[in-house]
Scaffold this active site. Structure first.
Site, PDB file in Angstrom:
ATOM      1  N   GLY A 122      14.411 -39.305   0.306  1.00 13.41           N
ATOM      2  CA  GLY A 122      13.827 -40.364  -0.488  1.00 13.41           C
ATOM      3  C   GLY A 122      12.485 -40.831   0.011  1.00 13.41           C
ATOM      4  O   GLY A 122      11.764 -40.132   0.738  1.00 13.41           O
ATOM      5  N   GLU A 164       0.825  -1.205   0.000  1.00 14.66           N
ATOM      6  CA  GLU A 164       0.000   0.000   0.000  1.00 14.66           C
ATOM      7  C   GLU A 164       0.862   1.259   0.000  1.00 14.66           C
ATOM      8  O   GLU A 164       0.566   2.231  -0.715  1.00 14.66           O
ATOM      9  CB  GLU A 164      -0.910   0.018   1.232  1.00 14.66           C
ATOM     10  CG  GLU A 164      -1.782  -1.222   1.383  1.00 14.66           C
ATOM     11  CD  GLU A 164      -1.169  -2.281   2.280  1.00 14.66           C
ATOM     12  OE1 GLU A 164      -1.880  -2.806   3.139  1.00 14.66           O
ATOM     13  OE2 GLU A 164       0.047  -2.576   2.110  1.00 14.66           O
TER      14      GLU A 164
END
Length: 371
Positions: A297, A55
């Site tokens: 893994g 803003e």
């Protein structure tokens, strides 16, 4: 009632917000557009952590002095507190803008509706909930950190068409093509941490960095109970240039842990080996880590999925067949018993990368944030 114009300009503000991805975390991505008579007169977005908010950037870019007829569109509730920057709600009140449209409320405890309240108390018309789902999806990692106090966890793997991540001999380079691997490096470049299991680290000797470098330098993490990483491995030998964390349980060799520390590796020890993954995520949340990538893994991904700790997935499927019952699959763990309970993806995307197929989406077990 939300108009087509309100929806269109909020979508524009969301596109602006995405420009901050990787640069603003642990802050949220926020975009802002100032519009008069359905014409854009200024725009801004949160560009970097600690910098001015969207803003403020939009107001600074505005050349028009009288903003009483303007509407300001912002993707997240304006802040109402003094943090690294002054409150945006006060800046909007002082600007003279009389209408503000907000996509979603800020879950940050020091805001959480106070910004909206301050605007309304100042006589500003405030509309909320425009493109709310899109805004919540964009900032799901930020909301996860604020509401559940843990990072957003992303699972990633590449597999063959028959669901294998390597052959039965362990050969895995490369399953996916160069375009797929380039996207992986882009993802790595916006992560706070990249995590692999111990066996993956030993088998692949990965570097776990982004090439080329992205906006963030990830901490590289190996989840282990009794770590045995070679001191000349890529991770250990570069630990003083890019952070490395290794977890350890009570049975870990103290001499090897000291050797790892001497090479710059941080050791996180856990007395309860079954709590290593959750304990690691709690620790990372305390460091304000927002996005964590788990690259495998199978045991680590399975453990995370079993504990509902995978929030998003990125999967690369290569049109190759390798066969063999003993060839590894991407996800281990206990798994789900009934197909009807399988976890579908929401907000999924599918892309063709030459011969590879790239699938991404949000895991549907997520209850909050509302994505």
């Amino acid at each position: 009632m939300t108009s087509d114009s309100d929806r269109r300009w909020m979508q524009y503000a969301l596109d602006l917000a995405r420009r901050g991805q990787g640069a603003v975390e642990p802050n949220p991505m926020v975009g802002c557009a100032i519009v008069v008579n359905d014409e854009l007169i200024a725009e801004g977005w949160h560009e970097r952590f600690g910098g001015p908010h969207a803003e403020v950037n939009a107001l600074a870019a505005c050349q028009k002095e009288d903003l009483t007829g303007a509407t300001l569109y912002v993707t997240l509730e304006p802040c109402a507190h003094h943090g690294k920057t002054p409150p945006c709600s006060q800046a909007l009140v002082e600007s003279g803008i009389k209408r503000v449209v907000i996509a979603m409320q800020d879950p940050f405890p020091q805001v959480d509706g106070r910004g909206i309240e301050q605007l309304r108390e100042a006589g500003i018309e405030v509309m909320t909930g425009v493109a709310q789902q899109e805004a919540e999806l964009l900032n799901a990692p930020f909301v996860m950190q604020q509401v559940h106090h843990r990072p957003w966890v992303i699972g990633k793997w590449a597999m063959t068409l028959d669901g294998k991540i390597a052959t039965h001999t362990g050969s895995s380079q490369w399953v996916s093509n160069e375009k797929s691997r380039a996207i992986v490096h882009q993802i790595r470049g916006r992560m706070d941490a990249i995590v692999v299991g111990h066996q993956t680290a030993l088998a692949d000797n990965p570097s776990l960095n982004a090439r080329p470098a992205g906006p963030r330098m990830a901490t590289r993490i190996v989840v282990a109970r009794t770590p045995a990483l070679p001191l000349d491995s890529h991770l250990v030998s570069t630990a003083k240039q890019q952070p490395v964390i290794v977890t350890a349980g009570p049975q870990a060799d103290p001499t090897h842990l000291e050797n790892l520390r001497a090479h710059g590796v941080e050791i996180l020890t856990f007395e309860n080996e079954d709590e290593i993954v959750r304990g690691l995520l709690r620790d990372l949340a305390g460091r304000d880590f927002t996005n964590v990538l788990i690259e495998g893994g199978a045991a680590l991904l399975g453990a995370c999925l079993d504990q509902n700790l995978v929030d998003e997935v990125h999967v690369f499927v290569a049109p190759k067949l390798v066969g063999a019952q003993t060839a590894p699959s991407p996800i281990g763990g206990t798994g789900i018993e009934r197909m009807q309970d399988a976890l579908p993806l929401k907000h999924q995307t599918v892309q063709i990368l030459e011969e590879d197929i790239y699938i991404s989406g949000i895991v549907s077990h997520i209850k909050s944030p509302n994505v």
